[in-house]
Design an enzyme around this catalytic site. Structure first.
Site, short mmCIF file in Angstrom:
data_model
loop_
_atom_site.label_atom_id
_atom_site.label_comp_id
_atom_site.label_asym_id
_atom_site.label_seq_id
_atom_site.Cartn_x
_atom_site.Cartn_y
_atom_site.Cartn_z
N CYS A 1 -14.37 6.09 -22.93
CA CYS A 1 -14.73 6.24 -24.34
C CYS A 1 -13.63 7.03 -25.04
O CYS A 1 -13.10 7.99 -24.49
CB CYS A 1 -16.05 7.01 -24.48
SG CYS A 1 -17.38 6.25 -23.58
N HIS B 1 -15.67 8.59 -17.40
CA HIS B 1 -16.26 9.03 -18.66
C HIS B 1 -15.27 9.92 -19.36
O HIS B 1 -14.61 10.75 -18.74
CB HIS B 1 -17.55 9.81 -18.41
CG HIS B 1 -18.68 8.94 -17.97
ND1 HIS B 1 -19.21 7.97 -18.77
CD2 HIS B 1 -19.36 8.90 -16.82
CE1 HIS B 1 -20.17 7.35 -18.11
NE2 HIS B 1 -20.29 7.90 -16.92
N SER C 1 -19.81 -1.16 -21.22
CA SER C 1 -19.73 -1.82 -19.93
C SER C 1 -20.05 -3.29 -20.10
O SER C 1 -20.57 -3.72 -21.13
CB SER C 1 -20.70 -1.19 -18.96
OG SER C 1 -22.00 -1.29 -19.49
N ASP D 1 -6.35 6.57 -0.73
CA ASP D 1 -5.55 7.75 -0.34
C ASP D 1 -6.28 9.05 -0.63
O ASP D 1 -6.21 9.98 0.14
CB ASP D 1 -4.22 7.72 -1.09
CG ASP D 1 -3.44 6.47 -0.76
OD1 ASP D 1 -3.13 5.69 -1.68
OD2 ASP D 1 -3.17 6.25 0.43
N ASP E 1 0.80 -1.22 0.00
CA ASP E 1 0.00 0.00 0.00
C ASP E 1 0.83 1.27 0.00
O ASP E 1 0.41 2.30 -0.52
CB ASP E 1 -0.93 0.03 1.23
CG ASP E 1 -2.22 -0.66 0.94
OD1 ASP E 1 -2.64 -1.49 1.77
OD2 ASP E 1 -2.79 -0.37 -0.11
N GLU F 1 -6.87 0.60 1.06
CA GLU F 1 -6.42 1.88 1.62
C GLU F 1 -6.62 2.94 0.54
O GLU F 1 -5.87 3.02 -0.42
CB GLU F 1 -4.94 1.78 2.00
CG GLU F 1 -4.45 3.02 2.69
CD GLU F 1 -2.94 2.97 2.95
OE1 GLU F 1 -2.52 2.11 3.72
OE2 GLU F 1 -2.22 3.78 2.34
N SER G 1 -16.33 2.93 -25.24
CA SER G 1 -16.05 1.73 -24.45
C SER G 1 -17.32 1.31 -23.75
O SER G 1 -18.00 2.14 -23.14
CB SER G 1 -14.99 2.02 -23.38
OG SER G 1 -13.74 2.13 -23.95
N ILE H 1 1.19 2.52 -3.41
CA ILE H 1 0.00 2.69 -4.24
C ILE H 1 -0.71 3.97 -3.82
O ILE H 1 -0.93 4.20 -2.64
CB ILE H 1 -0.98 1.51 -4.07
CG1 ILE H 1 -0.29 0.20 -4.40
CG2 ILE H 1 -2.18 1.70 -4.96
CD1 ILE H 1 -1.20 -0.99 -4.24
#
Lengths: 277, 495
Positions: A154, A112, A182, A68, A27, A66, A180, A30
C-alpha cells in the site's frame, strides 16, 4: 510479513523468484528472504505447496526453491546488512550480495506498508530514508551498475521518493494515499493468493524469454487502473539510460557479454617440469 | 597526486649512437606525461632514462645470430627489478631484427630497438616501446574506470578482472551424454604441468586456488543448428550468451571464500550433436572452438572423433588431449586479466612467453594497473567512510576499526611514495595492504547506520515519556521554592 493470512506476500515473492530463475539467473545470484513458511504452515491444506493461481493451477514452491533468509532471520537489520555488505565474517556465500560495478540488481519487496515505510515481521519497519541511505552506501562502493526497485505494498510510491543515488529505477504498485489490493481468493486454501500488481507483472513476465527484446516502457504499462484499482507509479529520473532502451532481460534475466577466443598459447609439453607435492 | 615512475636504461650498441646527442654518454634524461582521467583526477607518468653505451659483454651478446639468442644472452647480464625496463639500440642496418621489424620485445623486461636516424625519432620509438611494456593511457583509464565520465569509456572498458586479493579457478568437464562417451581427463597432471607455472608467476599479483569437477548430464542451453555443407553442428555467435546460464546453476563455488571465481568449462558434445563448432559473427568457424565471458571464465568445446566403424561399442572411451585444452584455457586466462597482444603496432615483434604463460613485462603491466586501481579504491573507500561518519554524528568507532583506518592511510601513502620512486613491487604490496585494511574498516558490521539513531529520534522517543511525568514534579518543585521564599520573607516582615 508473518501469519497465515499474509499468504499472498509469500506467493508474490516466490512467483517473482520463479520468473527470474526461468529467465536464467542462478540461485547463487539470488538472495531470497521469506518471512514465514507458508508451505509447511499447519494451516495449509495442501502442504509443501504455495499456489499463485486459484484452483491450484500453479505451484510456485516447486522442488527447486532455495530460501536464503527464512522466518525470523528476515529483519530490517539483516536486509540492510545484505545490501551494504556489512555482514559478520561468518556469513556463508549464499547469504551475501557479492555484486560489483558491472552488476545489475533487481530488488523486489512486498508486504504491508504505508506512507514511507514497509513492515517487516509485523513488528518492525524499514523507512524510505533508511533504504535511500543503504542504496547510497552501495553506490559509494560501486556495488551495483544499475538497480531496479519494485515494491508491491500500500502507498508503495512513497518508498522510492527519497532515493538520491544515480542509476536507480523504481516501480511501485500504488501511489501515496492509495491501497494496493489483492487479486483473488482461493476457496480451497481460504486466503487471497496474490496481489494484483504482482499478478499482472507475472503474466507479463511469462511472455518474456531470455532472448526477448521487450523494454521497460512495456513494464510501466502493466496493470492499468482498470485492472489494478490502484495507480502504479514509476521513477526514472535517477536512471541514466532511456527506459525505452533498457531490456527487461537486463534485470530479470542474465545475458552475459561473450567474446570469441581467437588466440591460444603454444605450450611445450616436454619442457614443463613436475611439481613435487 | 599519483606519479608513476618507470626507471629505464637505454644502451647504445656499437654503431647505433645518433649524431645529435645533446651530451656525451652516459647521461640521464626525464620524460613526463600527464594522463588525465576526469576533471579532477590525473596521473603523471615519468620515464627516468639513463643513456649509456654497451659493455664488452653486452656487445658480444648483441653479436648473436637472432634476436631471441641475443635477448637470452643479455638476460644473464641484466639485473632489472620489477617495473624497470632496459632497451638495447641496434644500428639501423642491423640484421639482428628481421626485415620490417623495428622493435623486438623479449620475454623478460628488455627490448631490442632499431635506431631511427635522429635522436628525436629514436626517442619517439622508445616512448612507444616503454608504453607497451609498462602502461598506456587506456590501461590506466581502464583501471580507474569508475572515475572516468560515462560517455568516454568504450564498451570494452570494464571487462578486465577487478584487482582482488585472490581468485578461485575451477576447471569443469561437462559430459551431457555419458552413455555414449566415457571421458577421462588427467586434470591433476595438467594443472601441475601447465597451469601451476603460470599461476606461480602470477602469485605476485594474487593468491590462486584451483579446483576441478566433472558434471554429467549438463546440457548447453541452446540447440545447435545442423549445417549440411560441413555436415556438422554449428553454434552461432549470437546464441553464445545464452549458453552459460543453465550450466551456471550447477557449477557451484566454494562456500567459504569470497574471492571471484573463474570457471573454465570443457564441453564434450552429445553423440547426436557431434561435431559441434562455434561460428563467429561473420559465419567463419573459430579455430580454438572456444569463447569466454569477461569476469566469468571460458568455455571450450571438445569434439570427439567419430569412430571408424559405426558398430563400435558404446560408450566410447575418450582421453582428453590436455595440452591442447590447456593452451586455450590459459590463453583465456590471459584475456580475462586483460593481457592481450592485439594493440601492438605491426612493426613490433613480441617473443612468446612459452610455458610461463606471460612475459615479465606483462606481469609488470598487470601490477601497474592493479596498483593504480588499488590506490583509487582505497581513497574512494576512505572518503566514503568519512562522509558516513559526518552524516551520523553519534556513530561509535571501535578501536580496531580506527586502527585499520590508520593502517590503510599509512599504507596508501607509502604506496604513492614508492610509486614515485619507481619501486613497483613495494608499491604494489603496500597498495594491497591498504585495500585489505580499508575494506575491513568500511565493511565492519558495527558501522551499520541503522544502529545509530539521530538525536531528534531520541528526543521523539523520550519526551512523550518523560514530559507528562515531569509536569507534576516541576510544579511541586516550583511550589516548594515559592514556599521557602515566603518563609524566608516572613521573619523580615515581622520586624
Amino acid at each position: 510479513s508473518r501469519f497465515w493470512f499474509n499468504y499472498r506476500h509469500m506467493a508474490n515473492t516466490l512467483s517473482m523468484y520463479r520468473s527470474v530463475k526461468r529467465l536464467g539467473i542462478p540461485d547463487s545470484h539470488i538472495v531470497l528472504m521469506l518471512a514465514d513458511d507458508m508451505a509447511c504452515n499447519p494451516r495449509n491444506p495442501k502442504p509443501a505447496t504455495v499456489f499463485s493461481h486459484k484452483n491450484m493451477e500453479l505451484n510456485v514452491y516447486g522442488d527447486d526453491v532455495e530460501v536464503d533468509y527464512r522466518s525470523y532471520e528476515v529483519t530490517v537489520e539483516n536486509f540492510l546488512r545484505v545490501l551494504t555488505g556489512r555482514i559478520p565474517p561468518s556469513t556463508p556465500r549464499s547469504k551475501r550480495l557479492l555484486s560489483d560495478d558491472r552488476s545489475n540488481i533487481l530488488i523486489y519487496m512486498t508486504g504491508h506498508g504505508g506512507n514511507g515505510f514497509l513492515k517487516f515481521q509485523d513488528s518492525e519497519e524499514i523507512t524510505n530514508v533508511e533504504l535511500a541511505d543503504a542504496f547510497e552506501q552501495m553506490w559509494q562502493k560501486r556495488r551495483y551498475n544499475e538497480l531496479l526497485f519494485i515494491i508491491d505494498t500500500c502507498q508503495g510510491a512513497s518508498m522510492y521518493e527519497q532515493f538520491y543515488s544515480p542509476n536507480i529505477m523504481a516501480l511501485a504498485s500504488s501511489q501515496v494515499g492509495e491501497d494496493s489490493l489483492s487479486h483473488q481468493p482461493d476457496l480451497g486454501i481460504g486466503v487471497h493468493l496474490m496481489d494484483r500488481y504482482t499478478f499482472y507483472v507475472l503474466e507479463f513476465l511469462e511472455e518474456i524469454h531470455p532472448a526477448s527484446q521487450t523494454n521497460m516502457n512495456d513494464l510501466f504499462q502493466v496493470c492499468p487502473k482498470s485492472l489494478c484499482v490502484s495507480t502504479p507509479g514509476h521513477r526514472t529520473d535517477l536512471f541514466q539510460r532511456d527506459p525505452g532502451n533498457v531490456l527487461i532481460t537486463d534485470f530479470f534475466g542474465s545475458v552475459r557479454k561473450v567474446e570469441i577466443t581467437t588466440e591460444a598459447l603454444s605450450l611445450d609439453p616436454d619442457v614443463a617440469g613436475f611439481e613435487s607435492k | 597526486q599519483v606519479q608513476l615512475v618507470v626507471p629505464m636504461t637505454v644502451v647504445f650498441g656499437p654503431g647505433s649512437v645518433p649524431g645529435d646527442l645533446p651530451k656525451p654518454l652516459p647521461f640521464r634524461d626525464v620524460q613526463e606525461m600527464e594522463i588525465s582521467v576526469n576533471l579532477r583526477t590525473s596521473v603523471k607518468s615519468r620515464y627516468e632514462m639513463r643513456y649509456r653505451s654497451t659493455t664488452g659483454q653486452e656487445e658480444a651478446a648483441l653479436a648473436a645470430a637472432t634476436a631471441r639468442e641475443a635477448d637470452a644472452a643479455l638476460h644473464q647480464l641484466q639485473d632489472t627489478t620489477l617495473g624497470s625496463l632496459i632497451m638495447y639500440v641496434v644500428p639501423e642496418t642491423s640484421s639482428l631484427l628481421p626485415q620490417g621489424i623495428n622493435v623486438y620485445v623479449g620475454k623478460h623486461r628488455s627490448a631490442l630497438v632499431r635506431a631511427g636516424g635522429s635522436l628525436a625519432a629514436l626517442q619517439a620509438r622508445l616512448r612507444e616501446v616503454a608504453q607497451v611494456m609498462s602502461f598506456t593511457a587506456s590501461s590506466i583509464a581502464a583501471a580507474l574506470s569508475d572515475r572516468v565520465p560515462d560517455g568516454q569509456l568504450g564498451p570494452d572498458a570494464r571487462r578486465n578482472l577487478k584487482s582482488s586479493l585472490g581468485y578461485e579457478i575451477t576447471f569443469s568437464l561437462l559430459n551431457p551424454d555419458p552413455k555414449s562417451h566415457t571421458v577421462d581427463w588427467d586434470i591433476e597432471g595438467a594443472v601441475n604441468r601447465y597451469v601451476k607455472p603460470v599461476l606461480d608467476k602470477l602469485s605476485l599479483v594474487a593468491n590462486f586456488s584451483v579446483d576441478s569437477q566433472i558434471l554429467y548430464y549438463a546440457v548447453l542451453g541452446v540447440t545447435p543448428r545442423y549445417d549440411k555443407e560441413s555436415s556438422s553442428f554449428l553454434l552461432s555467435a549470437h546464441s553464445l550468451p545464452h549458453v552459460i546460464n543453465p550450466v551456471e546453476a550447477r557449477l557451484g563455488s566454494s562456500a567459504a571464500s569470497l574471492y571471484p571465481v573463474l570457471n573454465f568449462l570443457l564441453y564434450v558434445p552429445e553423440r547426436s550433436h557431434s561435431p559441434l563448432y562455434i561460428q563467429d559473427k561473420d559465419g567463419a568457424p573459430v579455430g580454438t572452438n572456444a569463447f569466454h565471458s569477461p569476469r566469468w571464465g571460458g568455455i571450450m568445446i571438445y569434439n570427439v572423433e567419430t569412430p571408424a566403424s559405426p558398430q563400435a561399442s558404446l560408450p566410447l572411451h575418450v582421453d582428453v588431449d590436455m595440452p591442447r585444452v590447456m593452451e586455450v584455457f590459459l590463453a583465456q586466462l590471459r584475456l580475462l586479466f586483460g593481457l592481450s597482444r592485439e594493440e601492438v603496432p605491426p612493426e613490433f615483434l613480441l617473443e612468446s612467453p612459452g610455458n610461463e604463460g606471460l612475459a615479465d613485462w606483462e606481469l609488470d603491466h598487470l601490477l601497474w594497473a592493479h596498483t593504480v586501481e588499488n590506490i583509487a579504491t582505497v581513497s574512494t573507500t576512505l572518503t566514503s567512510l568519512a562522509q558516513l561518519l559526518d552524516k551520523i554524528g553519534n556513530i561509535v568507532i571501535k578501536d580496531d576499526v580506527a586502527s585499520e583506518v590508520y593502517r590503510a592511510v599509512a599504507s596508501v601513502q607509502s604506496a604513492v611514495t614508492k610509486l614515485s620512486l619507481g619501486h613497483l613491487h613495494a608499491a604494489f604490496q603496500a597498495s594491497k595492504e591498504a585495500v585489505t585494511s580499508s575494506e575491513r574498516a568500511f565493511f565492519d558490521p558495527s558501522l551499520l547506520h541503522l544502529l545509530y539513531f539521530p538525536d531528534d529520534q531520541k528526543f521523539a522517543i523520550y519526551i512523550p515519556l518523560f514530559l507528562p511525568m515531569a509536569v507534576p514534579i516541576l510544579l511541586s518543585l516550583a511550589k516548594i521554592v515559592r514556599e521557602t521564599r515566603l518563609r524566608k520573607k516572613e521573619p523580615t516582615k515581622m520586624d
